[in-house]
Write a protein that holds these residues in place. Sequence first.
Motif, PDB file in Angstrom:
ATOM      1  N   GLU A   1       0.857  -1.183   0.000  1.00  0.00           N
ATOM      2  CA  GLU A   1       0.000   0.000   0.000  1.00  0.00           C
ATOM      3  C   GLU A   1       0.892   1.231   0.000  1.00  0.00           C
ATOM      4  O   GLU A   1       2.058   1.167   0.398  1.00  0.00           O
ATOM      5  N   THR A   2       0.337   2.359  -0.410  1.00  0.00           N
ATOM      6  CA  THR A   2       1.082   3.620  -0.408  1.00  0.00           C
ATOM      7  C   THR A   2       0.265   4.682   0.310  1.00  0.00           C
ATOM      8  O   THR A   2      -0.932   4.815   0.068  1.00  0.00           O
ATOM      9  N   GLU A   3       0.929   5.413   1.194  1.00  0.00           N
ATOM     10  CA  GLU A   3       0.332   6.565   1.882  1.00  0.00           C
ATOM     11  C   GLU A   3       1.261   7.751   1.692  1.00  0.00           C
ATOM     12  O   GLU A   3       2.454   7.577   1.452  1.00  0.00           O
ATOM     13  N   PHE A   4       0.705   8.943   1.820  1.00  0.00           N
ATOM     14  CA  PHE A   4       1.489  10.164   1.680  1.00  0.00           C
ATOM     15  C   PHE A   4       1.389  10.983   2.953  1.00  0.00           C
ATOM     16  O   PHE A   4       0.299  11.184   3.481  1.00  0.00           O
ATOM     17  N   ARG A   5       2.521  11.445   3.451  1.00  0.00           N
ATOM     18  CA  ARG A   5       2.549  12.292   4.635  1.00  0.00           C
ATOM     19  C   ARG A   5       2.024  13.689   4.291  1.00  0.00           C
ATOM     20  O   ARG A   5       1.565  14.406   5.150  1.00  0.00           O
ATOM     21  N   ASP A   6       2.083  14.040   3.013  1.00  0.00           N
ATOM     22  CA  ASP A   6       1.745  15.393   2.561  1.00  0.00           C
ATOM     23  C   ASP A   6       0.880  15.268   1.302  1.00  0.00           C
ATOM     24  O   ASP A   6       1.223  14.526   0.386  1.00  0.00           O
ATOM     25  N   ASN A   7      -0.215  16.011   1.262  1.00  0.00           N
ATOM     26  CA  ASN A   7      -1.113  15.960   0.105  1.00  0.00           C
ATOM     27  C   ASN A   7      -0.429  16.403  -1.184  1.00  0.00           C
ATOM     28  O   ASN A   7      -0.766  15.928  -2.267  1.00  0.00           O
ATOM     29  N   ASP A   8       0.549  17.323  -1.082  1.00  0.00           N
ATOM     30  CA  ASP A   8       1.264  17.770  -2.278  1.00  0.00           C
ATOM     31  C   ASP A   8       2.041  16.625  -2.923  1.00  0.00           C
ATOM     32  O   ASP A   8       2.168  16.562  -4.144  1.00  0.00           O
TER      33      ASP A   8
ATOM     34  N   ILE B   1       4.120   1.569   2.288  1.00  0.00           N
ATOM     35  CA  ILE B   1       5.163   2.583   2.116  1.00  0.00           C
ATOM     36  C   ILE B   1       4.523   3.941   2.383  1.00  0.00           C
ATOM     37  O   ILE B   1       3.516   4.292   1.767  1.00  0.00           O
ATOM     38  N   VAL B   2       5.102   4.684   3.316  1.00  0.00           N
ATOM     39  CA  VAL B   2       4.645   6.034   3.607  1.00  0.00           C
ATOM     40  C   VAL B   2       5.646   6.991   2.964  1.00  0.00           C
ATOM     41  O   VAL B   2       6.829   6.990   3.310  1.00  0.00           O
TER      42      VAL B   2
END
Length: 105
Positions: A9-16, A96-97
């Motif tokens: 899975e993939t996550e983002f710490r920042d929306n940009d 993965i973040v």
Amino acid sequence: MLSLQFRMETEFRDNDLDRLETDAAFTADYAKDIVKAYRKRMQAIRAAIDERDLRAVKGNHFEKLQGDRSHQHSLRLNDKWRLIVEIKSGSPKNTIVVVGIEDYH
């Protein structure tokens, strides 16, 4: 017998960072070569079953960071810039973040 392999899975710490991957016109004030390299690394991340796939491609320069950042890894975007990620353990797959893009010198 066919075995199922799950992608991470993939996550983002920042929306940009999320937008930077998918919005062709968005650069988040990074140079075009950094954006292009970022998108290429994101394709590699999305295709990976686990972090071993990222490590196996020498061009990724997938490296574990040290010290107070030992829970993070970097993937090289160019000689100066790195994509910083964290790996969260999960079942049946890891996540993965995507933490940030940094001048890591």
